[in-house]
Write an enzyme that holds these catalytic residues in place. Structure first.
Site, PDB file in Angstrom:
ATOM      1  N   LYS A  24       0.820  -1.218   0.000  1.00 15.31           N
ATOM      2  CA  LYS A  24       0.000   0.000   0.000  1.00 15.31           C
ATOM      3  C   LYS A  24       0.855   1.269   0.000  1.00 15.31           C
ATOM      4  O   LYS A  24       0.559   2.231  -0.705  1.00 15.31           O
ATOM      5  CB  LYS A  24      -0.966  -0.014   1.191  1.00 15.31           C
ATOM      6  CG  LYS A  24      -1.988  -1.133   1.069  1.00 15.31           C
ATOM      7  CD  LYS A  24      -2.996  -1.133   2.178  1.00 15.31           C
ATOM      8  CE  LYS A  24      -3.778  -2.436   2.205  1.00 15.31           C
ATOM      9  NZ  LYS A  24      -4.512  -2.747   0.983  1.00 15.31           N
ATOM     10  N   ASP A  74      -5.250   2.948  -3.039  1.00 21.62           N
ATOM     11  CA  ASP A  74      -3.918   3.569  -2.930  1.00 21.62           C
ATOM     12  C   ASP A  74      -3.800   4.742  -3.909  1.00 21.62           C
ATOM     13  O   ASP A  74      -3.216   5.780  -3.583  1.00 21.62           O
ATOM     14  CB  ASP A  74      -2.824   2.535  -3.215  1.00 21.62           C
ATOM     15  CG  ASP A  74      -2.888   1.381  -2.232  1.00 21.62           C
ATOM     16  OD1 ASP A  74      -3.288   1.613  -1.079  1.00 21.62           O
ATOM     17  OD2 ASP A  74      -2.565   0.249  -2.624  1.00 21.62           O
ATOM     18  N   GLY A 123      -3.197  -5.310 -12.179  1.00 22.37           N
ATOM     19  CA  GLY A 123      -2.030  -5.024 -11.324  1.00 22.37           C
ATOM     20  C   GLY A 123      -2.238  -3.712 -10.591  1.00 22.37           C
ATOM     21  O   GLY A 123      -2.864  -2.787 -11.109  1.00 22.37           O
TER      22      GLY A 123
END
Ligand code: RIB
Length: 296
Positions: free
Chosen positions: A39, A242, A277
């Site tokens: 993260k 994130d 991803g």
């Protein structure tokens, strides 16, 4: 203006399947791919792609994954000068199963647990050179509290993205500039409390991300508002939170108001879900501005 990330660095081992296995069940996956993640690292990359100077504070093992992740930061123009490489401890790893447009994640912290008070003491002078520090819950809570105390004493703004969900103290919340939980994290942190009441109590400090339902917060006019999420062609939501947090930092550092920073972050997060991803789909500044139809 400089942003620092104090947090986790992982290698993500991502398996794509057509469903999440039940307890005791074996299923066949489509493939297994390594992606840079964690993260903290994801937030640093999001910030850098959006055009800001960013320093990563964290630890990796002195191993192949660690080397590869440091190189990834360099490629992404994230400052790696203060990342500590630890002997005899493995780099953090996350095993991620992606299925439809959702995921499940198991994190093995490894070297992320070495982001301790001793490490922070060794980089305190460098932290002081930053205007905004963002943290997440993938390093020890004791360290998070230590960094937030230090930043609070020195007038540096802090954001805590409390993911993965953990209980946090009221004292910590009081010292933070912003807290950005999702709906599960907010339910754990403020167990039994009414969401609208806590949004009013923590005046413009609390930003609640609701996934496909957008973002809820108390705006500058003291009204609770909900910004709807961007309509995206979702491939993989890993790292969307994130991206939101990284982009939120960028909005703030540019002096945007809370509502403007959230709008900017929301678009960035939406864009990030359109590739597979955690970091692959993170947008560059021009892509977000194009959608906003304006300047930062
Ligand atoms: O938020 C997504 C991240 O969570 C992944 O990159 C994984 O490393 C876990 O930390």
């Amino acid at each position: 203006m400089k942003i620092g990330v104090v947090g986790s660095i992982n290698m993500d081992l991502v398996i794509r399947t057509n469903r999440i296995p039940s307890k005791g069940e074996t299923i066949i996956g489509d493939n297994l791919i390594d992606f840079p993640g964690g993260k903290g690292a994801n937030q640093a990359v999001a910030i850098s792609r959006l055009g800001e100077n960013v320093t990563m504070f964290g630890c990796v093992g002195r191993d192949q994954y660690g080397e590869c992740l440091i190189q990834n930061f360099k490629d992404e123009k994230v400052n790696t000068d203060y990342i500590r490489e630890i002997d005899g401890v493995s780099t953090g790893v996350a095993v991620i199963t992606v299925c439809d447009d959702d995921n499940s994640i198991i994190v093995i912290p490894g070297a992320n647990n070495c982001v301790d008070k001793d490490y922070i003491d060794s980089v305190k002078d460098k932290i002081l050179e930053h205007n905004l520090i963002i943290l997440q819950n993938e390093i020890p809570m004791e360290t998070i509290e230590y960094v937030v105390d230090f930043c609070h004493e020195n007038g540096i703004k802090t954001i805590l993205n409390p993911a993965p969900a953990k209980k946090i103290s009221k004292n910590l919340i009081d010292k933070l500039s912003y807290l950005t939980p999702n709906e599960h994290e907010v339910a754990l942190i403020f167990e039994g409390e009414n969401i609208d009441e806590i949004l009013n109590k923590y005046d413009q400090k609390l930003i609640i991300t609701l996934g496909e339902n957008g973002v809820k917060f108390l705006d500058e006019n003291k009204e609770i508002v909900k910004v709807p999420c961007r309509k995206s062609n979702v491939i993989d939501t890993t790292g969307a939170g994130d991206t939101f947090n990284g982009a939120f930092c960028v909005g703030l550092i540019h002096g945007k108001k809370l509502s403007g920073s959230i709008k900017f972050a929301n678009i960035a997060a939406g864009l990030s879900t359109e590739k597979f991803g955690a970091q692959s789909g993170m947008p560059y500044l021009n892509e977000v501005l194009e959608e906003m139809g304006g300047e930062l």
